[in-house]
Write an enzyme that holds these catalytic residues in place. Structure first.
Site, PDB file in Angstrom:
ATOM      1  N   THR A 408       1.211  -2.468   8.354  1.00  0.00           N
ATOM      2  CA  THR A 408       0.298  -2.213   9.466  1.00  0.00           C
ATOM      3  C   THR A 408       0.460  -3.335  10.486  1.00  0.00           C
ATOM      4  O   THR A 408       0.330  -4.517  10.158  1.00  0.00           O
ATOM      5  CB  THR A 408      -1.168  -2.110   8.991  1.00  0.00           C
ATOM      6  OG1 THR A 408      -2.018  -1.936  10.125  1.00  0.00           O
ATOM      7  CG2 THR A 408      -1.615  -3.317   8.189  1.00  0.00           C
ATOM      8  N   HIS A 460      -3.838  -5.221  -8.053  1.00  0.00           N
ATOM      9  CA  HIS A 460      -3.718  -6.244  -9.098  1.00  0.00           C
ATOM     10  C   HIS A 460      -3.459  -5.643 -10.486  1.00  0.00           C
ATOM     11  O   HIS A 460      -3.128  -6.365 -11.419  1.00  0.00           O
ATOM     12  CB  HIS A 460      -4.987  -7.101  -9.138  1.00  0.00           C
ATOM     13  CG  HIS A 460      -4.722  -8.522  -9.516  1.00  0.00           C
ATOM     14  ND1 HIS A 460      -3.547  -8.946 -10.112  1.00  0.00           N
ATOM     15  CD2 HIS A 460      -5.470  -9.644  -9.395  1.00  0.00           C
ATOM     16  CE1 HIS A 460      -3.593 -10.238 -10.335  1.00  0.00           C
ATOM     17  NE2 HIS A 460      -4.756 -10.694  -9.913  1.00  0.00           N
TER      18      HIS A 460
END
Length: 489
Positions: A408, A460
């Site tokens: 982005t 994660h």
């Protein structure tokens, strides 16, 4: 062959297709044809917006448009007929199959002609009560047709009150508005459930609202327009009008009059749902690094003059994308997804690189398939096509599926960095901040250098802190010394 069978074969209905993967509805943005227009197989007849993109729909028949079932701005379920085509217009007049949204005038004529009294309804409301009656007989020559009598009980049911004496005239339950526009066959104004709720909340009688929507449907704007005059008290005589007092003096502000409500649908609705799902499903970790990209910016200028890059879009984002791909090649374990159902990690030997693009309809993330194996000119070409297509609102649903990682570019808005949220199903997203001239220690001296900040968010469950840190450090290393595009690539 029966008349009904022949009629069904002649008038072909085109139903809203599933233009994505498991989408359930789409909004009709624009019709390119109208009843009476000639169409051919493969001709684009309308543009619709799904939860993923705006898509043009071609008609699969040759013929003449008989009816558009829904107007522009209407959200239609997949599998619902949206247009009917007369495939044999030279065969003479015939009655086409009834559709969902029939205008009130057509509904009245249809009720007189069919065995079961049918009535035009708005999707989601069901049909009004009706009675079974015989088909109207064909009148004899010179003798006017006589309408069949309607029972007092039925008339009372339609009017929602006790049956009157036979001689007493029946008063309509609702006063028609605008010569009947927007009023159903039983006098009920046509409006969607959210609009009815809005009118109820504002205390507005829909029978007093002038409709502006297709086929006389009352819209939210119509309700707000009707509520605006009612919100202000009627002024007294001109001489008695008090001097207006500023809101700051009174402490009272009419907030509703200064608010604007827009339905959440299409791309924006899908984006909101995806971001909520991602934020509360994948455990996010975000790391940041500031890097001297002076050499990368110099390389961008050189590539713009390179004959092999002529006509291609060359900018810093191109080299950030290449640096990201090189870093993933060095740490392929980051390119994975989490399969909750199977309780498995799926490692992928391909990289579909998503590029977040802001459009008038909301944020979309199309991706470049197999970006990791493309040359720099190929990557530049596909990146340019992707951005141009997104700005035109023509990105296909297929272009937004199967992404593995995303970039982005918040720097185009002058933003230094941020904490990006993962695109659902992906393992990582890189935010590229603004490139600014800043003081930087270079070769032991403080100099003005081109500097940017990168932010990497990752899942994660898939990527631990060590792996995520190595990935981000490698991206920064390539951008600091872009010759590593060769030595590492």
């Amino acid at each position: 062959m029966t008349a009904s069978t022949a009629n069904a074969q002649r008038f072909r209905e085109f139903k809203m297709p599933d233009v994505g993967e498991g989408l359930t509805e789409a909004e009709i943005l624009k019709w390119y044809v109208k009843p009476g227009d000639t169409v051919t197989d493969g001709q684009v007849v309308c543009e619709v917006e799904t939860a993923k993109a705006a898509v043009e729909l071609p008609i699969p028949y040759d013929g003449v448009v008989h009816e558009l079932t829904f107007g522009e701005g209407v959200t239609v379920d997949v599998g619902t007929a949206i247009i009917s085509v007369d495939t044999d217009p030279g065969a003479g007049p015939a009655s086409a199959p009834a559709t969902v949204q029939t205008p009130p005038e057509a509904a009245k004529a249809e009720e007189e002609a069919e065995p079961q009294g049918r009535q035009a309804v708005l999707v989601g409301y069901g049909a009004a009560p009706s009675s079974t009656k015989r088909r109207a007989r064909k009148p004899q020559a010179g003798v006017p047709a006589q309408p069949e009598p309607v029972s007092a009980a039925l008339q009372a049911e339609l009017n929602g009150r006790t049956a009157p004496a036979p001689a007493a005239p029946v008063t309509p339950a609702v006063t028609p508005v605008a010569n009947g526009a927007g009023v159903g066959a039983v006098g009920r104004p046509l409006a969607k459930p959210p609009v009815r709720k809005l009118a109820k909340d504002l205390g507005i009688d829909l029978a007093t609202v002038v409709p502006s929507g297709p086929d006389g449907i009352i819209t939210r704007e119509d309700v707000h327009a009707a509520a605006a005059p009612a919100a202000a008290p009627a002024p007294a005589a001109a001489a008695a009008v008090p001097t207006p007092v500023a809101p700051a003096e009174t402490g009272v502000v009419n907030a509703a009059a200064r608010e604007r409500r827009v339905p959440v649908k299409g791309v924006r609705k899908a984006t909101a749902q995806a971001m909520v799902s991602s934020a509360f499903t994948a455990p996010h970790v975000t790391e940041f690094i500031t890097v001297d990209v002076t050499r990368t910016m110099k390389l961008v200028q050189e590539l713009k003059q390179d004959p092999d890059m002529a006509g291609l879009r060359v900018n810093p984002l191109l080299l950030v994308a290449r640096a990201f791909l090189v870093a993933i090649k060095r740490h392929p374990e980051v390119n994975a997804s989490w399969d909750e159902a199977q309780q498995e990690i799926v490692y992928k030997d391909y990289v579909n690189l998503g590029i977040a693009a802001a459009t008038p309809r909301g944020l979309i993330v199309p991706n470049i398939k197999d970006a990791g194996v493309k040359t720099l000119p190929q990557l530049a070409e596909e990146l340019g096509d992707l951005v141009a297509t997104a700005r035109e609102g023509k990105t296909s649903p297929a272009a937004m599926t199967g992404g593995t990682v995303t970039i982005t570019n918040v720097g185009v808005f002058g933003v230094d960095t941020g904490t990006p949220i993962l695109n659902p199903g992906e393992s990582a997203i890189l935010a590229f901040g603004a490139v600014k001239l800043q003081p930087w220690v270079h070769k032991g001296k403080v100099k003005a250098r081109q500097v940017t900040t990168l932010a990497l968010s990752f899942d994660h469950r898939l990527i631990d802190g060590e792996l995520g840190s190595k990935l981000l450090a490698d991206i920064a290393a390539v951008l600091e010394r872009p010759k590593r595009l060769i030595t590492w690539g």
